[in-house]
Design a protein around this motif. Structure first.
Motif, PDB file in Angstrom:
ATOM      1  N   THR A   1      21.815 -26.597  25.427  1.00 36.20           N
ATOM      2  CA  THR A   1      20.818 -27.602  25.809  1.00 36.20           C
ATOM      3  C   THR A   1      19.949 -27.977  24.628  1.00 36.20           C
ATOM      4  N   ALA A   2      19.553 -26.988  23.822  1.00 36.30           N
ATOM      5  CA  ALA A   2      18.721 -27.274  22.651  1.00 36.30           C
ATOM      6  C   ALA A   2      19.440 -28.195  21.678  1.00 36.30           C
ATOM      7  N   ARG A   3      20.721 -27.951  21.450  1.00 32.14           N
ATOM      8  CA  ARG A   3      21.467 -28.806  20.524  1.00 32.14           C
ATOM      9  C   ARG A   3      21.565 -30.232  21.062  1.00 32.14           C
ATOM     10  N   ALA A   4      21.781 -30.370  22.369  1.00 43.32           N
ATOM     11  CA  ALA A   4      21.866 -31.707  22.952  1.00 43.32           C
ATOM     12  C   ALA A   4      20.560 -32.461  22.775  1.00 43.32           C
ATOM     13  N   ILE A   5      19.439 -31.801  23.074  1.00 43.88           N
ATOM     14  CA  ILE A   5      18.138 -32.475  23.040  1.00 43.88           C
ATOM     15  C   ILE A   5      17.681 -32.736  21.613  1.00 43.88           C
ATOM     16  N   LEU A   6      17.917 -31.776  20.723  1.00 44.23           N
ATOM     17  CA  LEU A   6      17.407 -31.890  19.355  1.00 44.23           C
ATOM     18  C   LEU A   6      18.334 -32.647  18.417  1.00 44.23           C
ATOM     19  N   SER A   7      19.613 -32.766  18.755  1.00 43.00           N
ATOM     20  CA  SER A   7      20.553 -33.348  17.802  1.00 43.00           C
ATOM     21  C   SER A   7      21.486 -34.382  18.429  1.00 43.00           C
ATOM     22  N   ASP A   8      22.277 -33.958  19.404  1.00 44.07           N
ATOM     23  CA  ASP A   8      23.333 -34.833  19.906  1.00 44.07           C
ATOM     24  C   ASP A   8      22.775 -36.096  20.556  1.00 44.07           C
ATOM     25  N   ASN A   9      21.766 -35.943  21.411  1.00 41.41           N
ATOM     26  CA  ASN A   9      21.238 -37.106  22.130  1.00 41.41           C
ATOM     27  C   ASN A   9      20.496 -38.081  21.205  1.00 41.41           C
ATOM     28  N   PRO A  10      19.648 -37.596  20.286  1.00 38.05           N
ATOM     29  CA  PRO A  10      19.049 -38.543  19.337  1.00 38.05           C
ATOM     30  C   PRO A  10      20.083 -39.289  18.503  1.00 38.05           C
ATOM     31  N   ARG A  11      21.166 -38.609  18.148  1.00 42.58           N
ATOM     32  CA  ARG A  11      22.214 -39.289  17.377  1.00 42.58           C
ATOM     33  C   ARG A  11      22.829 -40.427  18.191  1.00 42.58           C
ATOM     34  N   ARG A  12      23.073 -40.187  19.493  1.00 38.55           N
ATOM     35  CA  ARG A  12      23.624 -41.253  20.331  1.00 38.55           C
ATOM     36  C   ARG A  12      22.597 -42.367  20.553  1.00 38.55           C
ATOM     37  N   CYS A  13      21.352 -41.981  20.766  1.00 37.73           N
ATOM     38  CA  CYS A  13      20.310 -42.984  21.044  1.00 37.73           C
ATOM     39  C   CYS A  13      20.124 -43.923  19.862  1.00 37.73           C
TER      40      CYS A  13
END
Length: 227
Positions: A212-224
């Protein structure tokens, strides 16, 4: 990230193109309060701007400040006192603006537009999406236009929200919304920000976990932001 002035949609479009072409901006932020009396953001006046942001493939961020002079929630009740406007205007203006984007049809008409709600927390969002779905179910075709999908589905399809790093019950938010629409920010360099240790402390939260931390801190901002 650039800032767009919504008082003149043609000027905002020109500034968005300049920001991308000359500076490589990945997104633009606007304040959620509509600046023109009676011209809320779902009106046709703004559709060319939303289409331009789709074309440029950049994110649209909703980010408030206290004391805009635009009829901000709390200003009529508390006058120049800033703190109650921070307390009320940040989450409540975001709620009203999401109404325009979701029930008002902006996201429906512009399915490639990515919208991110910043610095308003996220604990209110599960209720708000449920409530908008309820209202849409009751009033679609009566007091609002028919949409291709309920408001909550539109949000999950193309919107993001920034959780506060210290926000409680994050696990419940993830359970309600899923993790794919969540990101966060350190609010550097504001005094209430979490810099320099906020990211480390967030990643170490017992209720987050590494995936979850990786998604919120890295993966999701990259997609956004298309990083």
């Amino acid at each position: 990230i650039g800032q767009l002035d919504l008082r003149d949609v043609d000027a905002a479009i020109a500034e968005a193109r300049r920001g991308v072409q000359e500076h490589g901006f990945r997104g633009f932020f606007v304040m959620p309060e509509p600046p023109l009396p009676g011209v809320t953001l779902e009106r046709a006046y703004y559709d060319p701007l939303w289409s331009t942001l789709e074309e440029l493939d950049v994110a649209l961020a909703l980010h408030n400040v206290a004391g805009t002079g635009l009829g901000q929630i709390g200003a009529d009740r508390f006058g120049p006192w800033a703190l109650p406007r921070v307390a009320a205007a940040f989450p409540l203006e975001s709620q009203l603006t999401l109404f325009s984007f979701l029930v008002g049809g902006i996201c429906d008409r512009h399915p490639d537009l990515r919208v991110v709600v910043l610095e308003s927390g996220a604990g209110w969002l599960p209720f708000w999406l449920w409530w908008l779905d309820e209202l849409y179910e009751r009033y679609a075709g009566i007091d609002c236009d028919e949409l291709s999908a309920p408001p909550s589905e539109q949000f999950r399809r193309q919107c993001f929200v920034s959780v506060e790093m210290e926000e409680p019950r994050l696990g419940a938010i993830v359970d309600a919304l899923g993790v794919d629409c969540l990101l966060t920010a350190s609010d550097f360099p504001h005094p209430e920000g979490t810099f320099p240790n906020g990211v480390r402390e967030f990643a170490a939260r017992a209720d987050v976990g590494p995936v979850t931390a990786r998604a919120i801190l890295s993966d999701n901002p990259r997609r956004c932001y298309r990083l």
